[in-house]
Design a protein around this motif. Structure first.
Motif, short mmCIF file in Angstrom:
data_model
loop_
_atom_site.label_atom_id
_atom_site.label_comp_id
_atom_site.label_asym_id
_atom_site.label_seq_id
_atom_site.Cartn_x
_atom_site.Cartn_y
_atom_site.Cartn_z
N LEU A 1 0.85 -1.09 -0.10
CA LEU A 1 0.03 -0.08 0.17
C LEU A 1 0.87 1.36 -0.12
O LEU A 1 1.62 1.54 0.84
CB LEU A 1 -0.78 0.09 1.21
N TYR A 2 0.87 2.00 -1.07
CA TYR A 2 1.91 3.12 -1.32
C TYR A 2 1.28 4.28 -1.12
O TYR A 2 -0.01 4.52 -1.74
CB TYR A 2 2.50 3.02 -2.85
N ALA A 3 1.65 5.41 -0.56
CA ALA A 3 1.27 6.71 -0.57
C ALA A 3 1.82 7.60 -1.50
O ALA A 3 3.29 7.67 -1.65
CB ALA A 3 1.49 7.39 0.89
N TYR A 4 1.23 8.14 -2.64
CA TYR A 4 1.82 9.00 -3.69
C TYR A 4 1.07 10.40 -3.23
O TYR A 4 -0.03 10.65 -3.32
CB TYR A 4 1.25 8.47 -4.86
N ARG A 5 2.15 11.23 -2.65
CA ARG A 5 1.81 12.66 -2.54
C ARG A 5 2.48 13.71 -3.44
O ARG A 5 3.74 13.65 -3.77
CB ARG A 5 2.29 12.99 -1.00
N ILE B 1 0.87 1.74 5.51
CA ILE B 1 1.36 2.63 4.14
C ILE B 1 2.66 2.80 4.30
O ILE B 1 3.28 2.96 5.00
CB ILE B 1 0.37 3.96 4.60
N GLU B 2 3.29 2.58 3.11
CA GLU B 2 4.62 2.60 2.56
C GLU B 2 4.87 3.77 1.70
O GLU B 2 4.08 4.21 0.90
CB GLU B 2 4.98 1.18 2.22
N ASN B 3 6.25 3.99 1.61
CA ASN B 3 6.73 5.26 0.78
C ASN B 3 6.72 4.17 -0.89
O ASN B 3 6.95 3.00 -0.62
CB ASN B 3 8.07 5.74 0.99
N PRO B 4 6.44 4.95 -1.86
CA PRO B 4 6.41 4.51 -3.15
C PRO B 4 8.06 3.71 -3.31
O PRO B 4 8.85 4.25 -3.02
CB PRO B 4 6.21 5.36 -4.00
#
Length: 275
Positions: A27-31, A270-273
């Motif tokens: 589960l990646y967080a894209y900001r 939640i992980e970094n991409p």
């Protein structure tokens, strides 16, 4: 000392090999990744890495209660919550976060979808949208703007004030509770009536769930039926018929938590991409 470490690790290695529930989901967080788009969470299932099959893409749209600038809020209900509770969704799941109470913008959403599909292997004939409340409104907007891109959609307790004719091109399941006092049932039923008057209701189906209020419809994300229904549709289907066999009842909604397999649940941090 070395032998004791081997003894300790051996059961863990055996469990890893034998356990059918051990997965490598991410589960990646894209900001700030998509210009004029939205920040979003992206669920990448284990199947993406273990198979060469192109996966469907599912766009999940939240309601007004999760508007903000903290992606962790998007996990409170919806597809990510369902995954964490053990529901299996073999798709790339995009969960954007709306940062304004003015509602979802279809063009901004498509920029996010395009950004993801340019970078992840996917099936271009299997893009789906699934939204609730403000996300139900957003689903109607998205489908109306891109009927040639969306294979099927589910809009729950939402509404729509635009031209309904593009909606007729897409298999569309409209779900609303009869006891909803936040978004009145008439917001959904009006869309069905408009399509019917135009003679364009062949691809729309609706479920008015007796006794269900606004908030309880979030449990629909926990059921297996909506995902089975969405994934039955493809852009390449001849005449793009709507499936009418899969049902959801008020009893299904109320018992949603009982349908989940807790043993399959996962934390899905939640992980970094990946770089």
């Amino acid at each position: 000392m070395l032998s004791s470490v081997r003894v300790y690790l051996l059961p863990l290695l055996v469990a890893a090999v034998l356990s059918p529930t051990l997965r490598a989901d991410n589960l990646y967080a894209y900001r700030d990744s998509v210009k004029n788009g939205y920040d979003f969470l992206l669920y990448v299932p284990d199947a993406y890495e273990t198979s060469d099959e192109s996966l469907p893409v599912l766009l999940c749209l939240h309601g007004k209660s999760l508007v903000g600038n903290s992606l962790s809020m998007v996990t409170k209900y919806g597809c990510i919550d369902a995954l964490r509770r053990g529901r299996e969704i073999d798709a790339l799941v995009i969960c954007p976060q709306c940062n304004t109470t003015d509602g979802w913008n279809a063009e901004r959403l498509m920029r996010v979808v395009d950004w993801v599909t340019e970078r992840y292997r996917h099936d271009p004939d299997r893009l789906y949208c699934f939204g609730i409340s403000m996300g139900g409104w957003g689903t109607f907007k998205f489908v109306a703007a891109y009927p040639d891109r969306v294979a099927a959609a589910i809009a729950m307790c939402g509404g729509f004030t635009g031209d309904v004719r593009p909606l007729a091109d897409v298999p569309l399941w409209i779900i609303h509770g009869t006891s909803d006092t936040v978004t009145r049932l008439s917001r959904s039923s009006t869309i069905v009536e408009q399509l019917a008057r135009l003679g364009m209701a062949g691809r729309v189906r609706f479920s008015w769930l007796t006794g269900c209020d606004h908030s309880i419809l979030a449990r629909v994300f926990l059921l297996q039926q909506p995902y089975d229904w969405l994934f039955r549709h493809r852009l390449t289907d001849r005449d793009r018929p709507v499936d009418r066999d899969i049902k959801i009842s008020p009893a299904d909604v109320r018992a949603a938590y009982l349908t989940l397999d807790a043993a399959r649940g996962r934390r899905l941090q939640i992980e970094n991409p990946p770089s």
